[in-house]
Design a protein around this motif. Structure first.
Motif, PDB file in Angstrom:
ATOM      1  N   ILE B 192      41.255  58.902  64.815  1.00 46.22           N
ATOM      2  CA  ILE B 192      41.344  60.047  63.907  1.00 46.22           C
ATOM      3  C   ILE B 192      41.954  61.245  64.630  1.00 46.22           C
ATOM      4  O   ILE B 192      42.784  61.964  64.081  1.00 46.22           O
ATOM      5  CB  ILE B 192      39.938  60.400  63.360  1.00 46.22           C
ATOM      6  CG1 ILE B 192      39.437  59.263  62.477  1.00 46.22           C
ATOM      7  CG2 ILE B 192      39.968  61.704  62.594  1.00 46.22           C
ATOM      8  CD1 ILE B 192      37.980  59.390  62.100  1.00 46.22           C
ATOM      9  N   GLY B 193      41.556  61.463  65.877  1.00 47.31           N
ATOM     10  CA  GLY B 193      42.076  62.592  66.650  1.00 47.31           C
ATOM     11  C   GLY B 193      43.461  62.341  67.213  1.00 47.31           C
ATOM     12  O   GLY B 193      43.957  63.142  67.994  1.00 47.31           O
ATOM     13  N   LYS B 194      44.098  61.228  66.836  1.00 43.80           N
ATOM     14  CA  LYS B 194      45.436  60.826  67.293  1.00 43.80           C
ATOM     15  C   LYS B 194      45.487  60.605  68.801  1.00 43.80           C
ATOM     16  O   LYS B 194      46.564  60.572  69.393  1.00 43.80           O
ATOM     17  CB  LYS B 194      46.495  61.868  66.902  1.00 43.80           C
ATOM     18  CG  LYS B 194      46.710  61.935  65.414  1.00 43.80           C
ATOM     19  CD  LYS B 194      48.079  62.510  65.113  1.00 43.80           C
ATOM     20  CE  LYS B 194      48.315  62.599  63.624  1.00 43.80           C
ATOM     21  NZ  LYS B 194      49.373  63.528  63.277  1.00 43.80           N
ATOM     22  N   LEU B 195      44.327  60.487  69.430  1.00 39.54           N
ATOM     23  CA  LEU B 195      44.313  60.307  70.872  1.00 39.54           C
ATOM     24  C   LEU B 195      44.757  58.888  71.239  1.00 39.54           C
ATOM     25  O   LEU B 195      45.447  58.682  72.234  1.00 39.54           O
ATOM     26  CB  LEU B 195      42.892  60.581  71.390  1.00 39.54           C
ATOM     27  CG  LEU B 195      42.763  60.962  72.852  1.00 39.54           C
ATOM     28  CD1 LEU B 195      43.683  62.109  73.203  1.00 39.54           C
ATOM     29  CD2 LEU B 195      41.323  61.349  73.153  1.00 39.54           C
ATOM     30  N   LYS B 197      46.948  57.163  69.613  1.00 43.36           N
ATOM     31  CA  LYS B 197      48.397  57.182  69.472  1.00 43.36           C
ATOM     32  C   LYS B 197      49.026  57.859  70.691  1.00 43.36           C
ATOM     33  O   LYS B 197      50.041  57.414  71.211  1.00 43.36           O
ATOM     34  CB  LYS B 197      48.731  57.966  68.209  1.00 43.36           C
ATOM     35  CG  LYS B 197      50.100  57.745  67.671  1.00 43.36           C
ATOM     36  CD  LYS B 197      50.231  58.617  66.425  1.00 43.36           C
ATOM     37  CE  LYS B 197      51.368  58.209  65.554  1.00 43.36           C
ATOM     38  NZ  LYS B 197      51.421  59.006  64.330  1.00 43.36           N
ATOM     39  N   ARG B 198      48.376  58.938  71.136  1.00 43.05           N
ATOM     40  CA  ARG B 198      48.889  59.671  72.290  1.00 43.05           C
ATOM     41  C   ARG B 198      48.875  58.771  73.528  1.00 43.05           C
ATOM     42  O   ARG B 198      49.806  58.789  74.326  1.00 43.05           O
ATOM     43  CB  ARG B 198      48.044  60.937  72.503  1.00 43.05           C
ATOM     44  CG  ARG B 198      48.530  61.819  73.633  1.00 43.05           C
ATOM     45  CD  ARG B 198      49.893  62.414  73.324  1.00 43.05           C
ATOM     46  NE  ARG B 198      50.451  63.106  74.489  1.00 43.05           N
ATOM     47  CZ  ARG B 198      51.120  62.515  75.460  1.00 43.05           C
ATOM     48  NH1 ARG B 198      51.318  61.204  75.421  1.00 43.05           N
ATOM     49  NH2 ARG B 198      51.582  63.195  76.478  1.00 43.05           N
ATOM     50  N   PHE B 199      47.791  58.004  73.695  1.00 45.15           N
ATOM     51  CA  PHE B 199      47.724  57.063  74.821  1.00 45.15           C
ATOM     52  C   PHE B 199      48.817  56.007  74.689  1.00 45.15           C
ATOM     53  O   PHE B 199      49.438  55.618  75.670  1.00 45.15           O
ATOM     54  CB  PHE B 199      46.362  56.374  74.886  1.00 45.15           C
ATOM     55  CG  PHE B 199      45.286  57.195  75.542  1.00 45.15           C
ATOM     56  CD1 PHE B 199      45.535  57.853  76.735  1.00 45.15           C
ATOM     57  CD2 PHE B 199      44.021  57.295  74.987  1.00 45.15           C
ATOM     58  CE1 PHE B 199      44.556  58.604  77.351  1.00 45.15           C
ATOM     59  CE2 PHE B 199      43.028  58.050  75.590  1.00 45.15           C
ATOM     60  CZ  PHE B 199      43.295  58.709  76.775  1.00 45.15           C
ATOM     61  N   ALA B 200      49.046  55.552  73.450  1.00 44.14           N
ATOM     62  CA  ALA B 200      50.030  54.501  73.234  1.00 44.14           C
ATOM     63  C   ALA B 200      51.442  54.981  73.589  1.00 44.14           C
ATOM     64  O   ALA B 200      52.319  54.176  73.876  1.00 44.14           O
ATOM     65  CB  ALA B 200      49.992  54.029  71.782  1.00 44.14           C
ATOM     66  N   ALA B 201      51.648  56.301  73.577  1.00 51.41           N
ATOM     67  CA  ALA B 201      52.967  56.839  73.905  1.00 51.41           C
ATOM     68  C   ALA B 201      53.167  56.993  75.410  1.00 51.41           C
ATOM     69  O   ALA B 201      54.226  57.397  75.858  1.00 51.41           O
ATOM     70  CB  ALA B 201      53.168  58.192  73.221  1.00 51.41           C
ATOM     71  N   THR B 202      52.130  56.707  76.194  1.00 47.72           N
ATOM     72  CA  THR B 202      52.256  56.786  77.650  1.00 47.72           C
ATOM     73  C   THR B 202      52.419  55.369  78.201  1.00 47.72           C
ATOM     74  O   THR B 202      52.164  54.400  77.491  1.00 47.72           O
ATOM     75  CB  THR B 202      50.995  57.390  78.293  1.00 47.72           C
ATOM     76  OG1 THR B 202      49.933  56.441  78.145  1.00 47.72           O
ATOM     77  CG2 THR B 202      50.606  58.694  77.651  1.00 47.72           C
ATOM     78  N   PRO B 203      52.819  55.260  79.469  1.00 45.49           N
ATOM     79  CA  PRO B 203      52.894  53.906  80.041  1.00 45.49           C
ATOM     80  C   PRO B 203      51.528  53.352  80.449  1.00 45.49           C
ATOM     81  O   PRO B 203      51.471  52.395  81.213  1.00 45.49           O
ATOM     82  CB  PRO B 203      53.809  54.098  81.262  1.00 45.49           C
ATOM     83  CG  PRO B 203      53.816  55.539  81.554  1.00 45.49           C
ATOM     84  CD  PRO B 203      53.366  56.289  80.354  1.00 45.49           C
ATOM     85  N   MET B 204      50.438  53.931  79.955  1.00 43.99           N
ATOM     86  CA  MET B 204      49.098  53.435  80.291  1.00 43.99           C
ATOM     87  C   MET B 204      49.017  51.915  80.093  1.00 43.99           C
ATOM     88  O   MET B 204      49.350  51.416  79.027  1.00 43.99           O
ATOM     89  CB  MET B 204      48.078  54.107  79.374  1.00 43.99           C
ATOM     90  CG  MET B 204      46.671  53.558  79.498  1.00 43.99           C
ATOM     91  SD  MET B 204      45.593  54.265  78.244  1.00 43.99           S
ATOM     92  CE  MET B 204      46.077  53.328  76.800  1.00 43.99           C
ATOM     93  N   ARG B 206      47.623  48.832  78.796  1.00 48.02           N
ATOM     94  CA  ARG B 206      46.642  48.768  77.714  1.00 48.02           C
ATOM     95  C   ARG B 206      45.415  47.958  78.082  1.00 48.02           C
ATOM     96  O   ARG B 206      44.322  48.216  77.585  1.00 48.02           O
ATOM     97  CB  ARG B 206      47.302  48.215  76.459  1.00 48.02           C
ATOM     98  CG  ARG B 206      48.447  49.135  76.067  1.00 48.02           C
ATOM     99  CD  ARG B 206      48.900  48.970  74.668  1.00 48.02           C
ATOM    100  NE  ARG B 206      49.933  49.977  74.401  1.00 48.02           N
ATOM    101  CZ  ARG B 206      50.555  50.110  73.255  1.00 48.02           C
ATOM    102  NH1 ARG B 206      50.253  49.322  72.258  1.00 48.02           N
ATOM    103  NH2 ARG B 206      51.462  51.033  73.096  1.00 48.02           N
TER     104      ARG B 206
END
Lengths: 334, 357
Positions: B192-195, B197-204, B206
């Protein structure tokens, strides 16, 4: 890195399945962004800006079309691209009980190469808040934290989605400095916005997006020049009815374009100091009383209006037309 | 920290731990609430010697002799299998009214022929107990002699009490809550907090995200379980008969099953309402069916296959087998198999349908 294509998009299409048939969010969009520029995607809400940017960020998949980011394709080299881009989303809620420094350290750990945490916080002027919990930050500080987290991997390409919506003036200036600093090092910024003045100030080039397509592309100055004149005279006539037509003013010497807008008129001109006396004497001669008079520079917003016949922030245009008109607070952000 | 761990995994793990312990409210719900529940239920159902029973003799001819018979020291104190008696007298009408409104359990009405009429509600256990006690005293006073002298062998062993049954149940319940709240609800909030999605945009990486989530869940399990075990051991004297290692195996496998269920519940939900609904749909049936507060054997035989297939049933019965019966791993194979099936199945599905945005 100079004059190198950082983003190449050809015939991008994104269609979502919807309840009432498919929704065409992006329909055949083409785009090229060069290294070192600040590129703006402008358009009203629902124009397809965010969908386009999410595809460029690898967060969404295109229905069809070609997308290259930093010379690589998402389907083949996602890991390569992710290491080299920085992203801010429109609104991200970071964990309340994490400190600013902890969030930066966490995001830094995802990248092979990047900036020192203190350096990142210095760039967005959040050094003093390093040990503060996210929940204690103001809205503007939270947006700056989001930018810090996008910068921590020292990206070659930075995406900012509606970066200054709801920002205080100080934070907006800060953000401008961040973008200028990136440009100074040959880095590229792509920002989406529906604030025209922001795009005019920050962007080297802008693409105006409407209904999922690019309808105009160029530097802000080029786009404005397409309107012919650089100034707008806005005025209203007291108690005028339908007997006054905009065409009446189009005939005045020096007027490039005249349109009726709201309860008044807008004249596009190159030399307001010459047109104004003519306008006033024309009104006196026809026995009309001037209700209001202002002049301003032509803005990207005027470009948008000229291209689409709509205002950028009118979300339900037909409905608002039916309402009794009050003056729209258009220039509040100027 | 161990130096060989990838920085992203270490940071994600530490971030999750910090996020938890910096929220006092969450700490209370995870540790405080189950302790209070165990204390309250433990005290409420504590095994006590039967209280003395208060009975009323209706005033009238013959009531004095009955009162006298019930007031001898032997009757007042009670003895094995019989509560002590406290006798009062009231006019019959008043005593009857008090009986009907639940304020008396037994009214003894003297009869003119020397016998008595017992007025009581046979569905109340204490009324039956009082009737048996009064009848025993009165019959003996009239000269009845016991046919033989019984001997009583008393069992008061820890392990057979309600609190001993309850604590393993609460450990199971806490493990279920931890998986669903700590993973399911947590992930949906991040979505919900888009966090996410934000993680998914990094090379983290998974898998690090998932490993950190599981690692922190298993870390929280240690205090979760220890607190309840210590409470049972120190406050209520609950026996821990099996090995702690066996206990740890059961708890970890159970926790993985609930972590998988939490992940599955969170894999698509986009609002707190959806995830709360899903979590309740998962948890409430197990609260009721899985034998946390009372034995699941009370449900009809036709329902047993379903009940036995539930992960919480297997976890609580496995925990009881280790803690109260001291069984070894070899006897726990069925429990562990069912729990592992839940863990593997839910992870398999969840990882395929999980959405980052």
């Amino acid at each position: 890195m100079s004059c190198q294509t950082v983003i190449g998009v050809r015939n991008l299409v994104k269609t979502y399945p919807g309840r009432d048939g498919p929704v065409h969010a992006v329909r055949g969009l083409d785009l090229e962004v060069q290294a070192g520029e600040c590129f703006g995607l402008l358009g009203p809400n629902g124009a397809g800006k965010t969908t386009t940017v999410e595809i460029l960020e690898g967060l969404n998949e295109p229905t069809s079309g070609e997308v290259e980011v930093l010379g690589h394709r998402w389907s083949l080299d996602a890991a390569y691209i992710r290491q080299r881009i920085g992203v801010t989303l429109q609104e991200t809620r970071f964990p309340e009980k994490a400190t600013v420094a902890e969030m930066v350290r966490l995001f830094r750990s995802f990248y092979d190469h990047g900036l020192d945490g203190a350096e990142v916080l210095r760039r967005v002027a959040l050094e003093a808040k390093a040990n503060a919990f996210v929940e204690t930050l103001s809205g503007g500080q939270q947006r700056r934290l989001a930018v810090a987290l996008a910068l921590v991997g020292d990206p070659e390409l930075l995406f900012l989605d509606e970066p200054t919506t709801g920002l205080d003036p100080q934070s907006r200036l800060q953000l401008q400095d961040v973008i200028r600093e990136l440009q100074g090092r040959g880095r590229t910024t792509v920002l989406t916005t529906h604030y025209m003045d922001e795009a005019e100030r920050l962007c080297d080039r802008v693409a105006i997006v409407d209904h999922g397509q690019v309808i105009a592309l160029g530097t802000p100055a080029e786009l404005i020049a397409r309107l012919g004149g650089e100034h707008v005279i806005e005025f209203a006539i007291e108690n005028h009815g339908t007997e006054v037509q905009a065409s009446e003013f189009a005939g005045l010497e020096g007027v490039l374009k005249a349109v009726e807008r709201g309860n008044g008129f807008e004249l596009t001109v190159s030399e307001p100091h010459r047109v104004l006396p003519r306008l006033i004497s024309h009104l006196e001669a026809t026995g009309r009383q001037l209700g209001r008079l202002t002049t301003r520079h032509v803005s990207l917003e005027d470009v948008f209006v000229a291209l689409t016949g709509r205002h950028l922030r009118d979300n339900q245009e037909p409905a608002s037309e039916a309402q009794p008109r009050t003056r729209r607070p258009r220039r509040v952000r100027a | 920290m161990i130096p060989s761990i990838r920085p992203s995994l270490r940071e994600l793990y530490c971030a999750r731990l910090r996020e938890f312990y910096r929220q006092p409210a969450r700490v209370f719900w995870v540790y405080g609430f189950p302790m209070i529940m165990a204390l309250v239920l433990g005290l409420a159902f504590q095994n006590r010697p039967p209280e003395s029973a208060a009975v009323v003799v209706a005033e009238g001819p013959g009531s004095e002799s009955i009162v006298a018979a019930l007031s001898v020291p032997e009757a007042r104190e009670g003895r094995a299998g019989r509560p002590g008696l406290r006798v009062t007298t009231r006019p019959f009408a008043e005593a009857d009214r008090r009986l009907r409104t639940g304020r008396e359990i037994l009214v003894i009405e003297p009869r003119t022929d020397g016998g008595v009429v017992y007025h009581y509600d046979p569905t109340r256990a204490e009324a039956n107990l009082a009737r048996a006690a009064v009848d025993d005293v009165l019959q003996r006073a009239q000269g009845r002699v016991d046919v033989f002298e019984p001997k009583d062998a008393l069992v008061q062993e820890p392990g057979s009490r309600y609190i001993d049954f309850l604590i393993p149940g609460l450990i199971g319940l806490n493990t279920m809550g931890g998986g669903l709240w700590g993973i399911g609800f947590f992930l949906v909030n991040m979505r919900i907090g888009k966090l996410l999605k934000r993680f998914a945009a990094t090379p983290m990486p998974r898998q690090d995200f998932l490993l950190a989530l599981l690692g922190s869940r298993l870390t929280f399990l240690l205090p979760d379980v220890t607190v309840l075990l210590l409470l049972g051991r120190l406050v209520f004297g609950m026996p821990i008969r099996g090995s702690l290692l066996t206990l740890a195996v059961v708890v970890v496998v159970g926790a993985l099953a609930f972590a998988g269920i939490g992940l599955l519940v969170a894999s698509r939900a986009e609002t707190t309402e959806t995830v709360s609904g899903l979590m309740n749909a998962v948890m409430i049936p197990m609260w009721l069916l899985s034998g946390v507060f009372f034995s699941s054997e009370r449900y009809p035989a036709a329902m047993q296959p379903l009940i036995q297939a539930l992960p919480l049933t297997q976890l609580t019965s496995g925990l009881r087998a280790v803690i109260l019966e001291g069984v070894g791993l070899e006897s726990l194979v069925p429990h562990l198999l069912i729990l592992s099936a839940w863990a593997i199945g839910t992870f398999w599905v969840a990882l395929r349908i999980f959405r980052w945005s």
